[in-house]
Design an enzyme around this catalytic site. Structure first.
Site, PDB file in Angstrom:
ATOM      1  N   VAL A  46       0.819  -1.203   0.000  1.00  0.00           N
ATOM      2  CA  VAL A  46       0.000   0.000   0.000  1.00  0.00           C
ATOM      3  C   VAL A  46       0.855   1.257   0.000  1.00  0.00           C
ATOM      4  O   VAL A  46       0.649   2.172  -0.807  1.00  0.00           O
ATOM      5  CB  VAL A  46      -0.957  -0.028   1.217  1.00  0.00           C
ATOM      6  CG1 VAL A  46      -1.679   1.290   1.371  1.00  0.00           C
ATOM      7  CG2 VAL A  46      -1.936  -1.166   1.075  1.00  0.00           C
ATOM      8  N   ASP A 106      10.793   3.793   5.571  1.00  0.00           N
ATOM      9  CA  ASP A 106      10.578   2.447   6.110  1.00  0.00           C
ATOM     10  C   ASP A 106      11.671   2.163   7.116  1.00  0.00           C
ATOM     11  O   ASP A 106      12.773   2.702   7.031  1.00  0.00           O
ATOM     12  CB  ASP A 106      10.601   1.417   4.979  1.00  0.00           C
ATOM     13  CG  ASP A 106       9.849   0.149   5.330  1.00  0.00           C
ATOM     14  OD1 ASP A 106       8.776  -0.080   4.753  1.00  0.00           O
ATOM     15  OD2 ASP A 106      10.332  -0.613   6.189  1.00  0.00           O
ATOM     16  N   LEU A 128      -7.075  -0.676  -2.737  1.00  0.00           N
ATOM     17  CA  LEU A 128      -6.227  -1.155  -3.844  1.00  0.00           C
ATOM     18  C   LEU A 128      -6.219  -2.672  -3.898  1.00  0.00           C
ATOM     19  O   LEU A 128      -5.977  -3.319  -2.891  1.00  0.00           O
ATOM     20  CB  LEU A 128      -4.791  -0.660  -3.651  1.00  0.00           C
ATOM     21  CG  LEU A 128      -4.601   0.820  -3.351  1.00  0.00           C
ATOM     22  CD1 LEU A 128      -3.131   1.109  -3.066  1.00  0.00           C
ATOM     23  CD2 LEU A 128      -5.089   1.658  -4.524  1.00  0.00           C
ATOM     24  N   GLU A 174      -4.283  -5.948  -5.164  1.00  0.00           N
ATOM     25  CA  GLU A 174      -2.983  -6.352  -5.671  1.00  0.00           C
ATOM     26  C   GLU A 174      -3.158  -6.837  -7.101  1.00  0.00           C
ATOM     27  O   GLU A 174      -4.156  -7.479  -7.431  1.00  0.00           O
ATOM     28  CB  GLU A 174      -2.389  -7.450  -4.788  1.00  0.00           C
ATOM     29  CG  GLU A 174      -1.973  -6.897  -3.441  1.00  0.00           C
ATOM     30  CD  GLU A 174      -1.317  -7.929  -2.548  1.00  0.00           C
ATOM     31  OE1 GLU A 174      -0.815  -8.940  -3.056  1.00  0.00           O
ATOM     32  OE2 GLU A 174      -1.319  -7.702  -1.331  1.00  0.00           O
ATOM     33  N   LYS A 203     -14.068   0.961   5.314  1.00  0.00           N
ATOM     34  CA  LYS A 203     -13.062   0.028   4.791  1.00  0.00           C
ATOM     35  C   LYS A 203     -13.363  -1.410   5.205  1.00  0.00           C
ATOM     36  O   LYS A 203     -13.400  -2.329   4.378  1.00  0.00           O
ATOM     37  CB  LYS A 203     -11.675   0.445   5.283  1.00  0.00           C
ATOM     38  CG  LYS A 203     -10.560  -0.533   4.958  1.00  0.00           C
ATOM     39  CD  LYS A 203     -10.377  -0.715   3.462  1.00  0.00           C
ATOM     40  CE  LYS A 203      -9.568  -1.947   3.107  1.00  0.00           C
ATOM     41  NZ  LYS A 203      -8.175  -1.749   2.995  1.00  0.00           N
ATOM     42  N   LEU A 210     -18.211 -12.595  -7.850  1.00  0.00           N
ATOM     43  CA  LEU A 210     -19.119 -13.747  -7.836  1.00  0.00           C
ATOM     44  C   LEU A 210     -18.445 -14.938  -8.497  1.00  0.00           C
ATOM     45  O   LEU A 210     -19.123 -15.776  -9.091  1.00  0.00           O
ATOM     46  CB  LEU A 210     -20.426 -13.401  -8.566  1.00  0.00           C
ATOM     47  CG  LEU A 210     -21.468 -12.604  -7.782  1.00  0.00           C
ATOM     48  CD1 LEU A 210     -22.744 -12.446  -8.586  1.00  0.00           C
ATOM     49  CD2 LEU A 210     -21.791 -13.271  -6.437  1.00  0.00           C
ATOM     50  N   CYS A 212      -5.605  -9.101   2.972  1.00  0.00           N
ATOM     51  CA  CYS A 212      -6.690  -8.255   3.482  1.00  0.00           C
ATOM     52  C   CYS A 212      -7.938  -9.011   3.912  1.00  0.00           C
ATOM     53  O   CYS A 212      -8.336  -8.935   5.072  1.00  0.00           O
ATOM     54  CB  CYS A 212      -7.043  -7.207   2.439  1.00  0.00           C
ATOM     55  SG  CYS A 212      -5.751  -5.975   2.288  1.00  0.00           S
ATOM     56  N   LYS A 241      -7.841 -11.288   7.167  1.00  0.00           N
ATOM     57  CA  LYS A 241      -7.599 -10.564   8.419  1.00  0.00           C
ATOM     58  C   LYS A 241      -8.685  -9.516   8.694  1.00  0.00           C
ATOM     59  O   LYS A 241      -9.078  -9.316   9.829  1.00  0.00           O
ATOM     60  CB  LYS A 241      -6.191  -9.976   8.444  1.00  0.00           C
ATOM     61  CG  LYS A 241      -6.065  -8.581   7.919  1.00  0.00           C
ATOM     62  CD  LYS A 241      -4.686  -8.007   8.194  1.00  0.00           C
ATOM     63  CE  LYS A 241      -4.376  -6.860   7.254  1.00  0.00           C
ATOM     64  NZ  LYS A 241      -5.380  -5.815   7.172  1.00  0.00           N
ATOM     65  N   LYS A 288      -3.799 -14.773  -5.678  1.00  0.00           N
ATOM     66  CA  LYS A 288      -4.625 -14.382  -6.815  1.00  0.00           C
ATOM     67  C   LYS A 288      -3.692 -14.149  -8.008  1.00  0.00           C
ATOM     68  O   LYS A 288      -2.464 -14.180  -7.850  1.00  0.00           O
ATOM     69  CB  LYS A 288      -5.434 -13.123  -6.511  1.00  0.00           C
ATOM     70  CG  LYS A 288      -4.551 -11.912  -6.217  1.00  0.00           C
ATOM     71  CD  LYS A 288      -5.342 -10.671  -5.930  1.00  0.00           C
ATOM     72  CE  LYS A 288      -5.856 -10.048  -7.191  1.00  0.00           C
ATOM     73  NZ  LYS A 288      -6.421  -8.704  -6.967  1.00  0.00           N
TER      74      LYS A 288
END
Ligand code: UDX
Ligand code: UDX
Length: 434
Positions: A18, A37, A158, A160, A209, A255, A265, A268, A325
């Site tokens: 992200v 970071d 977003l 991935e 969210k 679907l 995401c 969790k 994915k």
């Protein structure tokens, strides 16, 4: 795409999926962006234009904006924060053992930001966080910084694999805030993007969210349940989903039946919302089922494999796809990895192939041979299972693959291939819910 009228100095804390995508895209819009970071190695590599993840288009965008001196990388908080009007927190919020989100990184980031602040800034929560987190961030910053500041919640949506497109062409931009000044600054940041803006209070933005991700996950578990009924009544879930999706109120997206959702995401966030409701005295029964259905869906592929092979013991099975994915090298909570572990438990000899995620998967899997191509994977297999919806699997020479296998049997865990074509080619083919 540099239509920004006012370049704004932005710092992004956390260069994960992200943070990095957000940083690169904001630089592309014309802003002055510093990505910060705590991982020195990651930052050193990013400075040289080397990506920590595979995301289509990201490397090009990062290199272009590095060169244009709109994008910078650092591990130095004071250097990054000084002069930044907008500071976004985009560190990870992994699930704890009890299902709730682990906010320690968010709070650590807030503390480090506060210690480095010298002037007014808007601190933006980009990470997915439970309702009430923005208020906690506000309290933490207030403890270490006595000047003026605002906290805003601006959740990301977003996906991935299409994160840059999702950033540049979103369905909506949600901004939750408490002061006009902070909200207007955020509106300025996103000015070049054409999309609907929704301004709310902090808590509503935070909940939008979670509710969105939980709803999408619910859609997937719902269609997976329908696919299981299809198996019992000889209906085709693809037809059913298509027919449902023609209704505008339902829409055709999310679907697709398969072996269940994964990723950093949905698993969790659904469990965090479920736990969060519980902590607030409300039992969210629907979400409990969404999670259960998703876990059970991995077993469906296993059952189909058993249907074809009888016993799974000592059978050679090739798993196609390891990423959670298509178009990503991310294997977090991947259904493919879960499936491989189930197959190994049942005594199968498993090998696998993925166009992008092999390297990441190697670190997580033991006793799985990783093939270099789908064709070398196919050699001598009793069965192939498609576990990730990579579109290139459609384009393979399935006639050639048939010749390489010990017996041409296929479980299509993502309903990717045309079942009639595969059967005509001589495969024993089982899809999900068809
Ligand atoms: C993001 C969001 O933050 C999460 O809430 C959302 O639900 C999914 O997407 P992601 O980008 O996937 O998470 O996180 P990850 O890839 O784990 O990257 C987080 C980065 O933050 C890492 O590079 C890590 O080194 C960095 N970090 C972590 C810090 O810079 N400071 C810290 O204190 C902790
Ligand atoms: C998701 C949300 O879509 C995004 O808005 C959010 O901010 C981050 O989480 P992501 O996890 O990257 O994005 O991918 P997504 O395309 O949503 O897919 C999630 C999982 O659901 C994948 O495992 C995918 O295979 C599965 N899926 C998706 C299905 O099984 N069926 C579908 O119809 C769609």
């Amino acid at each position: 795409m540099n239509h920004s009228t006012i370049p704004i100095k932005v710092t992004i804390v956390g260069t994960g999926y992200v943070g990095l995508v957000t940083g690169a895209c904001l630089a592309e819009l014309g802003h002055q962006v510093t990505c910060l970071d705590v991982d020195r190695k990651k930052i050193a590599r990013l400075k040289r234009g080397l990506m920590p993840i595979y995301e289509p288009g990201l490397a090009v965008l990062v290199k272009k904006n590095l060169k244009a001196k709109r994008l910078f990388f650092t591990t130095d908080y004071p250097k990054a924060i000084r002069g930044s009007l907008i500071i976004m927190i985009a560190v990870g919020t992994p699930a704890r053992r009890d299902g709730l989100a682990d906010l320690s990184y968010v709070f650590q980031a807030a503390k480090s930001i506060a210690r480095a602040l010298v002037d007014y800034a808007v601190i933006v929560d980009k990470s997915t966080v439970p309702v009430g987190t923005a208020q906690k961030v506000k309290r933490i910053i207030g403890q270490y910084y006595q000047g003026r500041f605002d906290v805003v919640s601006c959740p990301e949506f977003l996906r991935e694999g299409s994160a840059i497109k999702d950033f540049m062409h979103p369905d909506r931009i949600v901004i939750g805030g408490e002061t006009k000044k902070a909200i207007n600054l955020l509106l300025d940041v996103f000015k070049p993007i054409r999309a609907l803006r929704l301004v709310t209070d902090l808590a509503s933005a935070e909940l939008i969210k979670y509710a969105s991700n939980a709803f999408l996950a619910t859609k997937i578990s719902f269609i997976n349940e329908i696919s299981n009924i299809c198996d019992h009544v000889s209906a085709d879930v693809k037809e059913v989903a298509y027919g449902m999706g023609l209704d505008n109120r339902i829409s055709p997206s999310f679907l697709k039946a398969g072996i269940g959702y994964g990723g950093s995401c949905f698993p969790k966030d659904v469990s965090a919302l479920h736990q969060m409701a519980g902590r607030n005295g409300y039992e969210f029964k629907l979400l409990k089922s969404v999670i259960q259905v998703n876990n059970l869906q991995r077993q469906v592929a296993l059952r189909k494999a058993k249907n074809l092979l009888g016993s799974l013991k000592n059978k050679k099975i090739g798993v196609m796809g390891l990423a959670f994915k298509k178009n990503t090298d991310d294997i977090r909570e991947s259904a493919a990895i879960d499936l491989i572990k189930l197959l190994q438990k049942a005594g199968s000899v498993v090998s696998a192939f993925d166009p992008m995620a092999s390297l990441n998967a190697k670190k997580r899997l033991q006793g799985v041979e990783i093939a270099r191509s789908p064709y070398s994977l196919a050699k001598g297999q009793d069965l192939l299972i498609i576990a990730t919806e990579w579109p290139e699997f459609r384009e393979l020479d399935w006639k050639r693959i048939k010749g390489l296998m010990r017996s041409p049997q296929l479980v299509d865990g993502r309903n990717l291939l045309d079942q009639n074509t595969m059967r005509k080619l001589g495969y024993k083919y089982l899809g999900i819910g068809r």
